[in-house]
Design an enzyme around this catalytic site. Sequence first.
Site, PDB file in Angstrom:
ATOM      1  N   ASP A 142      -1.002   9.556   2.850  1.00 33.95           N
ATOM      2  CA  ASP A 142       0.120   9.630   3.785  1.00 33.95           C
ATOM      3  C   ASP A 142      -0.301  10.177   5.143  1.00 33.95           C
ATOM      4  OD1 ASP A 142       2.427   8.463   2.914  1.00 33.95           O
ATOM      5  OD2 ASP A 142       3.592  10.308   2.862  1.00 33.95           O
ATOM      6  N   ASP A 440      10.331  15.401  -8.102  1.00 39.23           N
ATOM      7  CA  ASP A 440      10.013  15.325  -9.529  1.00 39.23           C
ATOM      8  C   ASP A 440      11.191  15.791 -10.384  1.00 39.23           C
ATOM      9  OD1 ASP A 440       9.778  17.895  -8.561  1.00 39.23           O
ATOM     10  OD2 ASP A 440       7.777  18.261  -9.360  1.00 39.23           O
TER      11      ASP A 440
END
Length: 718
Positions: A142, A440
């Site tokens: 990223d 998550d």
Amino acid sequence: MRNQKKKKAPTLHSFNEDPFIPLNRLHILLCATAIAAVLHRHLFSILSSPTPISSSLLLLSDLLLSFMWAVTQSFRWRPIRRREHPETLALAVPDPLLPNLDVFICTADPSKEPPICVASAALSALAFDYPSDKLSVFISDDGCSDLTLFAFMEAARFARHWLPFSKEMRILERCPETFFNSTDDPRSDEIKLLYQRMKKKIESVMEKGQVSDDLFISEEDRATFKKWKNFTRSNHPAVVQVLLQSSRDMDIMGNPLPNLVYVSREKSSTSFHHFKAGALNALLRVSGVMSNAPVILTLDCDMHCNDPNAPRRAMCYFLDPELSPKLAYVQFPQRFPGVNKNDIYGGEIKRLYQINPRGMDGLKGPNYVGTGCFHSRRSFYGPPSSPPSLLNDLNEQTSDTPLSSEAILRKAHEVASCEYEDGTKWGSTIGMRYGSMSEDYHTGYRLHCEGWESVFCDPERPAFFCKIPITLNDVLSQNKRWCLGVLEVFFSRHSPMIFGVRKVSFLMGLCYSYDGFWTSWCIPILIYGLLPQLALTNQIPLFPKVSDPWFYLYAYLFLSAYCQDLIDFLASKGTFNRWWSDQRMWLIRGITSYLFGAAQFALKQIGIPAPGFNVTSKIMPDEVSKRYEDGIFEFGIVSPFFISLGTVAIVNLISFIIGMVNAVRKERGFDEMFVQLFLSAFVVVNSWPIYEAMFLRKDGGRIPRRVTDWAIVHTLHG
């Protein structure tokens, strides 16, 4: 034929219920009765109390402590321990019939996440004991760094030597850095030299900050890196580079290598990129185009494989015909070999990574913790009841088209673009879920709400090892980010206390509520850390005397809570010293990361934006690492966390001294002020590393003088 017995399916896994379940449930009943009695006394004593405000604050604290205790019991209702039988899998399912596996590894900043470490993590995954033609590793960068791409190009070349070596030698530690640091076997000298050359080249590029022309092996490499001249972290096109292709590339023994693909999704300053969740969704789409494996493993860039059989252990569950139709993921615990002897920062976080998942495993399964998790690809595309066509349920590649073909790469770039998700359900009901910095927790929770289940896989040999932050500020900053993320879910329309208890189950809703309402610990910890101590300084009793029968009920609740926590910790192969560090860090987090996380969330709700996602640095100076190994707390910087810690520590020290002097003088005896003296003493004992860093230490990790001065000023003006 009708009377012929059906052949019994092979046993791929088994489980046993915790033998302490009956005792746990009896303890729940006794504690619930005691808590109800204490709350009843609190409620009816406020009206007659000479200090109604203090009594009301203590009642609020006890209500929150009672709530958190109640939701914690959901983990103790039916904990189980599972065991896999990979030897049975080898007999029942030959290698050609094993499902394909995609591995996702995310990195974001080469200055904080050294590319050599990320490359080592990828090499450990490439070296799984799994058919190479069924294995693909995808790297999400990223930061779109040419330095990271260079590191992986070098790793791809080294893999040609490392994979056959590690498999031929049958080594268990498939991360080259870890293996070479732990062996003196002369048979590894030659490949160790190759690794050191690769490492030196990567570190040299990092020092220079660029990839020089003399490092290019081919004109193709040179052309690849020319694209980076006009790239920035926040503005660049999608980059998809096939570094290894199983149908084309061979190791030095002539065996096919797994696929290795570098991906940097398109970034634009005008598009919100959704942090790690967005990166994983881009990998989900790119891998769907290129390999489309039905099982996906997500790994953090600082995590490496410690058991090459981990995929086969996960397949013991995915290939169970009774379990697999509703199985979303198999979660392995995070393990940390780098913690010091007493784990001074509670870095193992046993309750989050080992104790609580076993409790959830006896219900609908553990929560997803972001790494070390094998997912069913179809779970990202809808509930178990969805038709396969909607779930993108493909068990193998749809064609024999090479990954590096023009058509495949064109489609991969398309699905990695900024605008691809516009007007779609990505991030809401497809893929990793958006709306929380703890993607998550959010994703695992939403999958359970859709009807999916999960499994906790905790073999004797840890499957994966992670690195941990080794400075207190990094630990608390990471915890604050988690707190902010789970609060975003807890106060959303999918709150586990309301939506979760209806959609999953009552107990699972409570389990997710425990994590979602973490930050509420800050209220009772702050109140019990300051109010009784200030009252002690002014000789105002707030609790029953030792001679009062109610005192023993308070003592029972305190001791039973701490003893049960200790028993849980020891049962998970912890030690007393590490448990002590863990409970101390719980107190520290209560007045730092929990408090500041709640405050930041509240500010965000009224329009004051929170800082973006900060990557925790994996690089530490040698002197910091040395202090950590010696069990010395690392402060070293000016941080509001440390002002809060210093203030509470000084208040408790002063109140304890004044309280003891007054007790000796018989102005208020030990009988009347014992509980408040005990609370002050308990905080003082836990605060010893803070006093040491404020007044005794001279090294670079001490608390800066300015922080100490501010803490003293806050104490005097409090």
